[in-house]
Design an enzyme around this catalytic site. Sequence first.
Site, PDB file in Angstrom:
ATOM      1  N   HIS A 159       0.825  -1.202   0.000  1.00 52.15           N
ATOM      2  CA  HIS A 159       0.000   0.000   0.000  1.00 52.15           C
ATOM      3  C   HIS A 159       0.866   1.263   0.000  1.00 52.15           C
ATOM      4  O   HIS A 159       0.406   2.328  -0.430  1.00 52.15           O
ATOM      5  CB  HIS A 159      -0.955  -0.009   1.187  1.00 52.15           C
ATOM      6  CG  HIS A 159      -2.124  -0.915   0.986  1.00 52.15           C
ATOM      7  ND1 HIS A 159      -3.381  -0.633   1.453  1.00 52.15           N
ATOM      8  CD2 HIS A 159      -2.228  -2.107   0.348  1.00 52.15           C
ATOM      9  CE1 HIS A 159      -4.215  -1.611   1.111  1.00 52.15           C
ATOM     10  NE2 HIS A 159      -3.524  -2.514   0.446  1.00 52.15           N
ATOM     11  N   THR A 175      -2.990 -15.211  -0.924  1.00 53.90           N
ATOM     12  CA  THR A 175      -2.919 -16.506  -0.258  1.00 53.90           C
ATOM     13  C   THR A 175      -2.528 -16.338   1.211  1.00 53.90           C
ATOM     14  O   THR A 175      -2.778 -17.223   2.030  1.00 53.90           O
ATOM     15  CB  THR A 175      -1.922 -17.437  -0.982  1.00 53.90           C
ATOM     16  OG1 THR A 175      -2.166 -18.793  -0.617  1.00 53.90           O
ATOM     17  CG2 THR A 175      -0.488 -17.060  -0.690  1.00 53.90           C
ATOM     18  N   THR A 227      -7.579 -18.559   2.316  1.00 52.32           N
ATOM     19  CA  THR A 227      -7.184 -19.957   2.170  1.00 52.32           C
ATOM     20  C   THR A 227      -7.207 -20.640   3.537  1.00 52.32           C
ATOM     21  O   THR A 227      -7.313 -19.983   4.574  1.00 52.32           O
ATOM     22  CB  THR A 227      -5.768 -20.060   1.584  1.00 52.32           C
ATOM     23  OG1 THR A 227      -4.831 -19.437   2.478  1.00 52.32           O
ATOM     24  CG2 THR A 227      -5.687 -19.373   0.223  1.00 52.32           C
TER      25      THR A 227
END
Length: 301
Positions: free
Chosen positions: A80, A216, A248
Amino acid sequence: MQAQLQGNHVATRSVCSAPVTAPRSIRKLRRRQLVVSSASTTQTVRRTTKKEAIKDARDDVRELIKGRHCNPILVRVAWHDSGTYDKNISEFPQRGGANGSVRFYPEISHAANAGLPVAVELLKDIADKYDGVSYADLFQMASAQAIELAGGPHIPLRYGRTDTCTEEEVAPEGRLPAGEGPFPEGVTLPGDHLRKVFYRMGFNDQEIVALSGAHTLGRVKKDRSGFGKEKTKYTENGPGTPGGTSWTIDWLKFDNSYFKAVHLATGCLQCHVSLHGKWMAHACFSGCFVTMATLSSGAVC
């Protein structure tokens, strides 16, 4: 790599010592209370050569990650920070990118950055300890180490990024991907919105997909993004801070599970990367990561 780094800035070591905004709540941020300040630290600053400082800081970052299981949020704060880059703007710091500006109000309080004061605060003691390491370098270093310690590829980063020094140098809101519509500039489809954001940085469709594989790691939390559940059977007991909804099952392991779980869209954003196994995904991801981490501020050592 297809991404073009336009307007790169060959950085020197940051020399500013502006206070860092890493509050414990967005409410405090909005009142512009700087609750983390370099002047209040009790750490002993280590004055070594820059390369020694980088190595020692990296060792400390690895210990932090192992102890706090904070891999995901350290990846997020780095991306970010760098994800505000605009290849069409030549001036620093107006072009955004990996320049440490995410630690300042009002950027840290942007909607897309909800929860990131936690990451800045996690790294504060290390930042105070090594005056030869800029925040811009530290964020990218922590992200690379977080991925490697989660089983991901080695990220061969270089260092030497320049920090922004004041709140006036932060990126404007709206440069990061939005989690849902309505999207800015009249864009209606999520895929077109992602292209708008990542094309602005110089990435192509393949690279967008490779970078999206970082999902993930980690979870979504209702008090940050507004998405997900308070907890699931995979997150209710941690590790680290419990709660949230993970993308996940094993959300601290870097692999291709995200692509398998969400069945990424077909067409030009179809993930051919995930079809060629872990090594291919790691090789492509690593190259894209290096590009992401170098946007705006060049690295020189």
